[in-house]
Design an enzyme around this catalytic site. Sequence first.
Site, PDB file in Angstrom:
ATOM      1  N   THR A   1       0.793  -1.230   0.000  1.00 25.88           N
ATOM      2  CA  THR A   1       0.000   0.000   0.000  1.00 25.88           C
ATOM      3  C   THR A   1       0.827   1.283   0.000  1.00 25.88           C
ATOM      4  O   THR A   1       1.814   1.373   0.726  1.00 25.88           O
ATOM      5  CB  THR A   1      -0.824   0.028   1.315  1.00 25.88           C
ATOM      6  OG1 THR A   1      -1.480  -1.211   1.453  1.00 25.88           O
ATOM      7  CG2 THR A   1      -1.802   1.160   1.356  1.00 25.88           C
TER       8      THR A   1
ATOM      9  N   ARG B   1     -10.607 -11.163  -1.510  1.00 26.00           N
ATOM     10  CA  ARG B   1      -9.996 -10.789  -0.220  1.00 26.00           C
ATOM     11  C   ARG B   1      -9.891  -9.259  -0.120  1.00 26.00           C
ATOM     12  O   ARG B   1      -9.528  -8.575  -1.058  1.00 26.00           O
ATOM     13  CB  ARG B   1      -8.610 -11.427  -0.124  1.00 26.00           C
ATOM     14  CG  ARG B   1      -7.808 -11.038   1.128  1.00 26.00           C
ATOM     15  CD  ARG B   1      -6.824  -9.945   0.817  1.00 26.00           C
ATOM     16  NE  ARG B   1      -5.939  -9.653   1.952  1.00 26.00           N
ATOM     17  CZ  ARG B   1      -5.136  -8.595   2.003  1.00 26.00           C
ATOM     18  NH1 ARG B   1      -5.109  -7.739   0.995  1.00 26.00           N
ATOM     19  NH2 ARG B   1      -4.379  -8.386   3.042  1.00 26.00           N
ATOM     20  N   VAL B   2     -10.234  -8.741   1.053  1.00 23.84           N
ATOM     21  CA  VAL B   2     -10.129  -7.307   1.308  1.00 23.84           C
ATOM     22  C   VAL B   2      -9.038  -7.089   2.353  1.00 23.84           C
ATOM     23  O   VAL B   2      -8.998  -7.800   3.357  1.00 23.84           O
ATOM     24  CB  VAL B   2     -11.472  -6.744   1.842  1.00 23.84           C
ATOM     25  CG1 VAL B   2     -11.332  -5.281   2.223  1.00 23.84           C
ATOM     26  CG2 VAL B   2     -12.574  -6.920   0.804  1.00 23.84           C
ATOM     27  N   GLY B   3      -8.184  -6.112   2.127  1.00 25.01           N
ATOM     28  CA  GLY B   3      -7.113  -5.814   3.082  1.00 25.01           C
ATOM     29  C   GLY B   3      -7.515  -4.737   4.073  1.00 25.01           C
ATOM     30  O   GLY B   3      -8.693  -4.426   4.252  1.00 25.01           O
ATOM     31  N   ASP B   4      -6.507  -4.145   4.669  1.00 25.69           N
ATOM     32  CA  ASP B   4      -6.736  -3.139   5.718  1.00 25.69           C
ATOM     33  C   ASP B   4      -6.980  -1.734   5.185  1.00 25.69           C
ATOM     34  O   ASP B   4      -7.480  -0.861   5.905  1.00 25.69           O
ATOM     35  CB  ASP B   4      -5.491  -3.047   6.611  1.00 25.69           C
ATOM     36  CG  ASP B   4      -4.269  -2.634   5.792  1.00 25.69           C
ATOM     37  OD1 ASP B   4      -3.956  -3.322   4.799  1.00 25.69           O
ATOM     38  OD2 ASP B   4      -3.641  -1.614   6.135  1.00 25.69           O
TER      39      ASP B   4
ATOM     40  N   THR C   1       1.315   0.479   6.319  1.00 23.06           N
ATOM     41  CA  THR C   1       1.551  -0.348   5.131  1.00 23.06           C
ATOM     42  C   THR C   1       2.181  -1.662   5.562  1.00 23.06           C
ATOM     43  O   THR C   1       3.064  -1.678   6.409  1.00 23.06           O
ATOM     44  CB  THR C   1       2.468   0.404   4.118  1.00 23.06           C
ATOM     45  OG1 THR C   1       3.052  -0.555   3.234  1.00 23.06           O
ATOM     46  CG2 THR C   1       3.575   1.196   4.781  1.00 23.06           C
ATOM     47  N   GLY C   2       1.701  -2.751   4.993  1.00 24.15           N
ATOM     48  CA  GLY C   2       2.172  -4.077   5.379  1.00 24.15           C
ATOM     49  C   GLY C   2       1.016  -5.048   5.306  1.00 24.15           C
ATOM     50  O   GLY C   2      -0.044  -4.717   4.758  1.00 24.15           O
TER      51      GLY C   2
ATOM     52  N   GLY D   1      -2.162  -6.680   5.508  1.00 24.39           N
ATOM     53  CA  GLY D   1      -3.444  -6.094   5.891  1.00 24.39           C
ATOM     54  C   GLY D   1      -4.112  -6.774   7.064  1.00 24.39           C
ATOM     55  O   GLY D   1      -4.695  -6.118   7.939  1.00 24.39           O
TER      56      GLY D   1
HETATM   57  N1  GLY Z   1      -1.807  -3.514   3.206  1.00 27.09           N
HETATM   58  C1  GLY Z   1      -2.450  -3.904   2.041  1.00 27.09           C
HETATM   59  C2  GLY Z   1      -3.133  -5.155   2.125  1.00 27.09           C
HETATM   60  O1  GLY Z   1      -2.758  -6.040   2.879  1.00 27.09           O
HETATM   61  O2  GLY Z   1      -4.094  -5.308   1.417  1.00 27.09           O
END
Ligand code: GLY
Length: 266
Positions: free
Chosen positions: A145, A173-176, A195-196, A198
């Site tokens: 990200t 899949r949805v991240g953070d 960032t990292g 999610g």
């Molecule tokens: N940080 C982005 C994700 O894991 O989707």
Amino acid sequence: MKAAVIIHGGAGNWHKDSMPKANEILEKAVELGSGILKRGGSSLDAVEKSVNILENSGYFNDGLGSVKQLDGKQRMDAAIMEGKYLRCGGVMIVENILNPISAARKVMENTEHVLLSGKFATKFAVKNGIKTISKYKKPAVECDTVGAIAVDYKKVIAVGNSTGGAGKMLAGRVGDCAVIGAGLYATKKVGATVTGKGEAAIRTTVSRKACDLIEEGYSVQEAAKRAIKMLTKKTGFKSGIIILNKNGDYGVWHNTKAMPWAYRRI
Ligand code: GLY
């Protein structure tokens, strides 16, 4: 009166040869963002337009450079938040649009909702004038990200992020990134974006945690360090964060190999 903008290109396994170009694009983004602030523009504009530069570059894992999920398709998440009134908007797993952060801003400004997802979010984005793309580029390296934070002359803090996700993950899949409190958070005093992995950011609501640490009296740099240490201790994953307060002071911390970033105070 001070205004400032900070932007990062994602924590990850950056090769040293990829860093100069990443830094060059980040400098361009921070130059644009600080120019907007200098002319009296809003922190929301500075954040959105700076992140657009990264989305359009195809060099980072967001926008044009988004990575594929396991079914071979790119799906992107993005969000934007303004700290004064806790206004926010986000899109999850949108496809074939160039600027998910701009779509997120449209959700915030043109709807009564915070989040839209999937094909409905994509359709909303297109209807609201966000450019479409049919082909993606391969980003420079395995990275994550991107995000930006700005404070304008009115002392309003805005934070935003945009991602192609973690890659090689289940379709859908949805991240953070668009999960408020996890991928980003802003208050009247401070903004933070992470960032990292999610899943680790969601489990620890790390961006909200970083803002809470400022309320508890920690400096921006100490809060950045503590937030990432907490995330790693609780989940075992590595990560990175940027923080900016209303005076334009920044904190940056990552325990990944690298995380390119740029900052400008005016
Ligand atoms: N940080 C982005 C994700 O894991 O989707």
